[in-house]
Design a protein around this motif. Structure first.
Motif, PDB file in Angstrom:
ATOM      1  N   PRO A   1      35.847  37.907  52.759  1.00  0.00           N
ATOM      2  CA  PRO A   1      34.772  37.095  52.114  1.00  0.00           C
ATOM      3  C   PRO A   1      33.008  37.748  51.733  1.00  0.00           C
ATOM      4  CG  PRO A   1      35.794  36.309  54.112  1.00  0.00           C
ATOM      5  CD  PRO A   1      36.475  37.357  53.817  1.00  0.00           C
ATOM      6  N   GLY A   2      32.127  37.090  51.244  1.00  0.00           N
ATOM      7  CA  GLY A   2      30.960  37.792  50.013  1.00  0.00           C
ATOM      8  C   GLY A   2      31.388  39.891  49.963  1.00  0.00           C
ATOM      9  N   VAL A   3      32.691  39.630  49.589  1.00  0.00           N
ATOM     10  CA  VAL A   3      32.583  41.253  48.753  1.00  0.00           C
ATOM     11  C   VAL A   3      32.361  41.119  47.507  1.00  0.00           C
ATOM     12  CG1 VAL A   3      34.234  43.261  48.895  1.00  0.00           C
ATOM     13  CG2 VAL A   3      33.496  42.616  51.231  1.00  0.00           C
ATOM     14  N   ALA A   4      33.211  40.513  46.951  1.00  0.00           N
ATOM     15  CA  ALA A   4      33.569  40.137  45.850  1.00  0.00           C
ATOM     16  C   ALA A   4      32.504  40.260  45.166  1.00  0.00           C
ATOM     17  CB  ALA A   4      35.025  39.443  45.168  1.00  0.00           C
ATOM     18  N   SER A   5      31.495  38.778  45.328  1.00  0.00           N
ATOM     19  CA  SER A   5      30.138  38.395  45.374  1.00  0.00           C
ATOM     20  C   SER A   5      29.318  39.519  45.300  1.00  0.00           C
ATOM     21  CB  SER A   5      29.600  36.647  46.113  1.00  0.00           C
ATOM     22  OG  SER A   5      29.638  37.488  47.176  1.00  0.00           O
ATOM     23  N   LYS A   6      29.851  39.847  45.806  1.00  0.00           N
ATOM     24  CA  LYS A   6      27.916  41.700  46.009  1.00  0.00           C
ATOM     25  C   LYS A   6      27.569  42.140  45.289  1.00  0.00           C
ATOM     26  CE  LYS A   6      26.815  44.813  49.833  1.00  0.00           C
ATOM     27  NZ  LYS A   6      27.431  45.470  51.040  1.00  0.00           N
ATOM     28  N   GLY A   7      29.085  42.584  44.694  1.00  0.00           N
ATOM     29  CA  GLY A   7      29.194  43.559  43.050  1.00  0.00           C
ATOM     30  C   GLY A   7      28.784  42.599  41.838  1.00  0.00           C
ATOM     31  N   LEU A   8      27.869  41.127  42.337  1.00  0.00           N
ATOM     32  CA  LEU A   8      28.149  40.543  40.678  1.00  0.00           C
ATOM     33  C   LEU A   8      26.778  41.134  39.650  1.00  0.00           C
ATOM     34  CD1 LEU A   8      29.172  36.862  41.545  1.00  0.00           C
ATOM     35  CD2 LEU A   8      30.801  38.989  39.946  1.00  0.00           C
ATOM     36  N   LEU A   9      25.710  41.670  40.515  1.00  0.00           N
ATOM     37  CA  LEU A   9      24.618  41.509  40.259  1.00  0.00           C
ATOM     38  C   LEU A   9      24.438  43.310  39.429  1.00  0.00           C
ATOM     39  CD1 LEU A   9      21.719  39.498  42.408  1.00  0.00           C
ATOM     40  CD2 LEU A   9      22.553  39.130  40.168  1.00  0.00           C
ATOM     41  N   PRO A  10      25.323  43.976  40.325  1.00  0.00           N
ATOM     42  CA  PRO A  10      25.362  45.436  40.054  1.00  0.00           C
ATOM     43  C   PRO A  10      26.269  45.715  38.904  1.00  0.00           C
ATOM     44  CG  PRO A  10      25.897  45.882  42.780  1.00  0.00           C
ATOM     45  CD  PRO A  10      25.529  43.809  41.911  1.00  0.00           C
ATOM     46  N   VAL A  11      26.848  44.959  38.417  1.00  0.00           N
ATOM     47  CA  VAL A  11      27.975  44.859  37.591  1.00  0.00           C
ATOM     48  C   VAL A  11      26.779  45.154  36.474  1.00  0.00           C
ATOM     49  CG1 VAL A  11      30.054  44.292  35.947  1.00  0.00           C
ATOM     50  CG2 VAL A  11      30.476  44.534  38.106  1.00  0.00           C
ATOM     51  N   VAL A  12      26.512  42.963  36.217  1.00  0.00           N
ATOM     52  CA  VAL A  12      25.615  42.475  35.023  1.00  0.00           C
ATOM     53  C   VAL A  12      24.432  43.952  34.968  1.00  0.00           C
ATOM     54  CG1 VAL A  12      23.744  40.966  34.902  1.00  0.00           C
ATOM     55  CG2 VAL A  12      25.417  39.954  35.907  1.00  0.00           C
TER      56      VAL A  12
END
Length: 282
Positions: free
Chosen positions: A34-45
């Motif tokens: 929980p929380g890992v996948a969403s953690k990378g959203l902004l860095p990918v953006v």
């Protein structure tokens, strides 16, 4: 305002490469925490915006040369659809947004890696892409920076075998793309891309076979260090051979285009991801 032209400058299909940031947590078996996948959203953006800034600047630099290319002449800047001044302002806004998002959402070393990616890519666009071998090594370096940035964003260490596998795979794909360009452009290849004039006949083909074999070896070693992942080695072998077949058949060697438009390659990639996911998570 030509909205469609600006969207084309972004090259959204190329954003697929930035999913490399998710490789470290996915292959480490923590992506479903929980929380890992969403953690990378902004860095990918942040990487998508920064990479689009480099694509825009590259199109500005290459606009005159692109007008001589049968396909690239249709790009927004080369065709005159968007002015060079407007494109430069757009690139500056993209870069500033990407760096700002990275600064506010990821560790400091991630921001340094993003800055390094921008620097390498701009140097590539200005001069390094004209130098044989240096051009393909720059492209491979871009993928390695993405991999390391993913490790930083998710605080996941990168193994030596994974590092080598990604680097050699990126080199293999870059060489395949150059081989396709040299073949399709014929005698005018050197006019469009100076580095192509520096590759003797047969060199790129031999280099593609060499790096393809090296990828298979390093990836096999990586899977042997991870429980049950060696079942994906045949898929890796098929994918490498399918790409070589595609290049030798005169089709596009662009990695993103090959993945999205070549059904066997796409299915093998999905099967690889499914097997990895099953072995690591279920």
């Amino acid at each position: 305002m030509n909205i469609l032209g600006y969207i084309r400058i972004l090259r959204p299909a190329q954003w697929l490469k930035n999913l490399m940031l998710y490789f470290p947590p996915f292959l480490s078996g923590v992506i479903l925490v929980p929380g890992v996948a969403s953690k990378g959203l902004l860095p990918v953006v942040a990487f998508c915006l920064t990479s689009s800034a480099t694509y825009t600047l590259n199109d500005i630099i290459d606009s005159e040369r692109d007008r001589l290319h049968p396909r690239k002449a249709l790009r927004p800047i080369a065709s005159g659809c968007i002015s060079r001044t407007a494109a430069f302002i757009f690139a500056f806004l993209l870069l500033g947004s990407g760096l700002a998002i990275a600064a506010g959402s990821a560790p400091p070393r991630f921001l340094l890696l993003l800055g390094l990616y921008f620097l390498v890519t701009i140097l590539y666009s200005l001069k390094l892409k004209e130098l044989p071998l240096v051009d393909v090594f720059c492209i491979a370096t871009g993928f390695i920076i993405r991999l390391e940035a993913g490790g930083e964003a998710f605080a996941v260490p990168i193994s030596s075998w994974l590092f080598l596998s990604v680097f050699l795979l990126a080199l293999f794909l870059s060489i395949g793309k150059r081989l396709t360009e040299k073949h399709n452009l014929g005698d005018g290849a050197g006019l469009h891309r100076k580095s192509l004039a520096g590759y003797p006949d047969g060199f790129l083909e031999g280099a593609m076979y060499l790096t393809g074999g090296a990828v298979l070896v390093t990836y096999s070693m990586y899977t042997l260090s991870r429980s049950h992942l060696f079942y994906t080695v045949p898929l890796c072998c098929f994918g490498l051979l399918r790409y070589i077949l595609r290049v030798k058949s005169g089709q596009s060697g662009d990695p993103t285009e090959s993945l999205l438009k070549d059904i066997p390659l796409l299915l093998v990639s999905l099967a690889w991801a499914a097997i990895i996911g099953w072995r690591l998570y279920f």
